[in-house]
Motif scaffolding. Structure first.
Motif, mmCIF file in Angstrom:
data_model
loop_
_atom_site.group_PDB
_atom_site.id
_atom_site.type_symbol
_atom_site.label_atom_id
_atom_site.label_comp_id
_atom_site.label_asym_id
_atom_site.label_seq_id
_atom_site.Cartn_x
_atom_site.Cartn_y
_atom_site.Cartn_z
ATOM 1 N N ALA A 1 0.839 -1.199 0.000
ATOM 2 C CA ALA A 1 0.000 0.000 0.000
ATOM 3 C C ALA A 1 0.874 1.248 0.000
ATOM 4 C CB ALA A 1 -0.898 -0.001 1.225
ATOM 5 N N ASP A 2 0.338 2.318 -0.560
ATOM 6 C CA ASP A 2 1.003 3.610 -0.527
ATOM 7 C C ASP A 2 0.992 4.098 0.919
ATOM 8 O OD1 ASP A 2 0.438 6.779 -0.610
ATOM 9 O OD2 ASP A 2 1.858 6.173 -2.184
ATOM 10 N N GLU A 3 2.153 4.459 1.435
ATOM 11 C CA GLU A 3 2.299 4.782 2.858
ATOM 12 C C GLU A 3 1.421 5.958 3.301
ATOM 13 O OE1 GLU A 3 5.879 5.925 5.938
ATOM 14 O OE2 GLU A 3 6.353 4.736 4.160
ATOM 15 N N ASP A 4 1.409 7.037 2.533
ATOM 16 C CA ASP A 4 0.619 8.209 2.915
ATOM 17 C C ASP A 4 -0.881 7.941 2.827
ATOM 18 O OD1 ASP A 4 2.887 9.751 3.429
ATOM 19 O OD2 ASP A 4 3.067 10.319 1.314
ATOM 20 N N GLU A 5 -1.300 7.293 1.747
ATOM 21 C CA GLU A 5 -2.717 6.980 1.595
ATOM 22 C C GLU A 5 -3.173 5.976 2.648
ATOM 23 O OE1 GLU A 5 -3.960 6.035 -2.366
ATOM 24 O OE2 GLU A 5 -2.603 7.524 -3.214
ATOM 25 N N PHE A 6 -2.270 5.058 3.022
ATOM 26 C CA PHE A 6 -2.610 4.077 4.044
ATOM 27 C C PHE A 6 -2.857 4.764 5.385
ATOM 28 C CE2 PHE A 6 -1.607 1.135 7.459
ATOM 29 C CZ PHE A 6 -2.451 0.086 7.142
ATOM 30 N N ARG A 7 -2.036 5.731 5.744
ATOM 31 C CA ARG A 7 -2.227 6.455 7.007
ATOM 32 C C ARG A 7 -3.606 7.113 7.055
ATOM 33 N NH1 ARG A 7 3.310 8.817 6.559
ATOM 34 N NH2 ARG A 7 4.625 7.311 7.623
ATOM 35 N N ASP A 8 -3.991 7.757 5.950
ATOM 36 C CA ASP A 8 -5.307 8.404 5.898
ATOM 37 C C ASP A 8 -6.427 7.364 6.015
ATOM 38 O OD1 ASP A 8 -4.085 10.853 5.597
ATOM 39 O OD2 ASP A 8 -4.294 10.880 3.399
ATOM 40 N N TRP A 9 -6.300 6.274 5.266
ATOM 41 C CA TRP A 9 -7.305 5.207 5.291
ATOM 42 C C TRP A 9 -7.406 4.608 6.691
ATOM 43 C CZ3 TRP A 9 -6.572 -0.088 6.151
ATOM 44 C CH2 TRP A 9 -7.677 -0.896 5.887
ATOM 45 N N TYR A 10 -6.260 4.386 7.318
ATOM 46 C CA TYR A 10 -6.222 3.814 8.662
ATOM 47 C C TYR A 10 -6.900 4.750 9.655
ATOM 48 C CZ TYR A 10 -4.301 1.383 12.723
ATOM 49 O OH TYR A 10 -4.160 0.684 13.891
ATOM 50 N N ILE B 1 -5.661 2.364 -2.121
ATOM 51 C CA ILE B 1 -4.461 2.207 -1.298
ATOM 52 C C ILE B 1 -3.775 0.868 -1.499
ATOM 53 C CG2 ILE B 1 -5.291 3.793 0.458
ATOM 54 C CD1 ILE B 1 -5.716 1.227 2.182
ATOM 55 N N PHE B 2 -4.516 -0.144 -1.957
ATOM 56 C CA PHE B 2 -3.932 -1.475 -2.086
ATOM 57 C C PHE B 2 -3.524 -1.760 -3.522
ATOM 58 C CE2 PHE B 2 -6.640 -1.920 1.702
ATOM 59 C CZ PHE B 2 -5.643 -2.247 2.611
ATOM 60 N N SER B 3 -2.514 -2.564 -3.654
ATOM 61 C CA SER B 3 -2.006 -2.968 -4.961
ATOM 62 C C SER B 3 -3.021 -3.858 -5.679
ATOM 63 C CB SER B 3 -0.702 -3.748 -4.757
ATOM 64 O OG SER B 3 -0.366 -4.463 -5.916
ATOM 65 N N PRO B 4 -3.071 -3.776 -6.993
ATOM 66 C CA PRO B 4 -3.948 -4.690 -7.739
ATOM 67 C C PRO B 4 -3.573 -6.160 -7.540
ATOM 68 C CG PRO B 4 -3.115 -2.943 -9.173
ATOM 69 C CD PRO B 4 -2.432 -2.801 -7.860
ATOM 70 N N TRP B 5 -2.368 -6.421 -7.084
ATOM 71 C CA TRP B 5 -1.921 -7.796 -6.849
ATOM 72 C C TRP B 5 -2.653 -8.445 -5.678
ATOM 73 C CZ3 TRP B 5 0.646 -10.805 -10.022
ATOM 74 C CH2 TRP B 5 1.363 -10.216 -11.050
ATOM 75 N N ILE B 6 -3.417 -7.673 -4.936
ATOM 76 C CA ILE B 6 -4.182 -8.243 -3.818
ATOM 77 C C ILE B 6 -5.120 -9.338 -4.317
ATOM 78 C CG2 ILE B 6 -6.129 -6.631 -3.835
ATOM 79 C CD1 ILE B 6 -4.639 -7.352 -0.578
#
Length: 124
Positions: free
Chosen positions: A2-11, A92-97
Motif C-alpha cells: 500500500a502507498d504509505e501516505d494513503e494508508f495512514r489516511d485510510w487507517y 491504497i492497495f495494490s492490484p496484486w491483492i
C-alpha cells in the motif's frame, strides 16, 4: 502493498478496526485449525484454568470451526465483489491483492472446513 501516505489516511478514517477484525479472524482460524488436529482439541491442557483435563465440547469446537469457515467464505466473496466493482488505480492497495490476498482467505476457509469435517468424523 500500500502507498504509505494513503494508508495512514485510510487507517485514520476507520481502517484500523477493519484490520484488527481481519487479523483476529486469521488468528481465530489458525487456533481453530490447530485445535482440530492436536490432542488439546479433545482435552483441555492443564494450563487452562477451570477446565483443565476436561473434554473439549465436541460440538462447540466443530460448529465454531464451520461458522468461522463460512464467515471466511462470505468475506472472500465480499472482498472479491468489492474489488471487481469498485477497484480503481488510486486505491491504497495494490492490484496484486487479487492474486495473493483474496485466495489466502479461500484457502483458510477450505482448510478449516476440512479440518472440522475430519475432527467431526474422528470424534464420533
Amino acid at each position: 502493498m500500500a502507498d504509505e501516505d494513503e494508508f495512514r489516511d485510510w487507517y485514520a478514517q476507520g481502517g484500523g478496526p477493519y484490520l484488527l477484525v481481519l487479523s483476529g479472524m486469521a488468528v481465530l482460524a489458525g487456533i481453530l485449525a490447530v485445535s482440530l488436529v492436536q490432542p488439546w482439541g479433545r482435552v483441555f491442557p492443564r494450563w487452562v484454568p477451570l477446565v483443565s483435563g476436561r473434554k473439549v465440547p465436541r460440538r462447540t469446537l466443530f460448529h465454531t470451526a464451520f461458522t468461522v469457515s463460512a464467515f471466511l467464505v462470505l468475506y472472500t466473496a465480499w472482498a472479491a465483489w468489492q474489488l471487481a466493482h469498485e477497484f480503481n488505480d488510486d486505491g491504497i492497495f495494490s492490484p496484486w491483492i487479487v492474486v495473493y490476498g483474496i485466495p489466502q482467505f479461500l484457502v483458510w476457509a477450505i482448510g478449516l472446513f476440512l479440518a472440522a469435517w475430519s475432527y467431526r468424523a474422528r470424534t464420533v
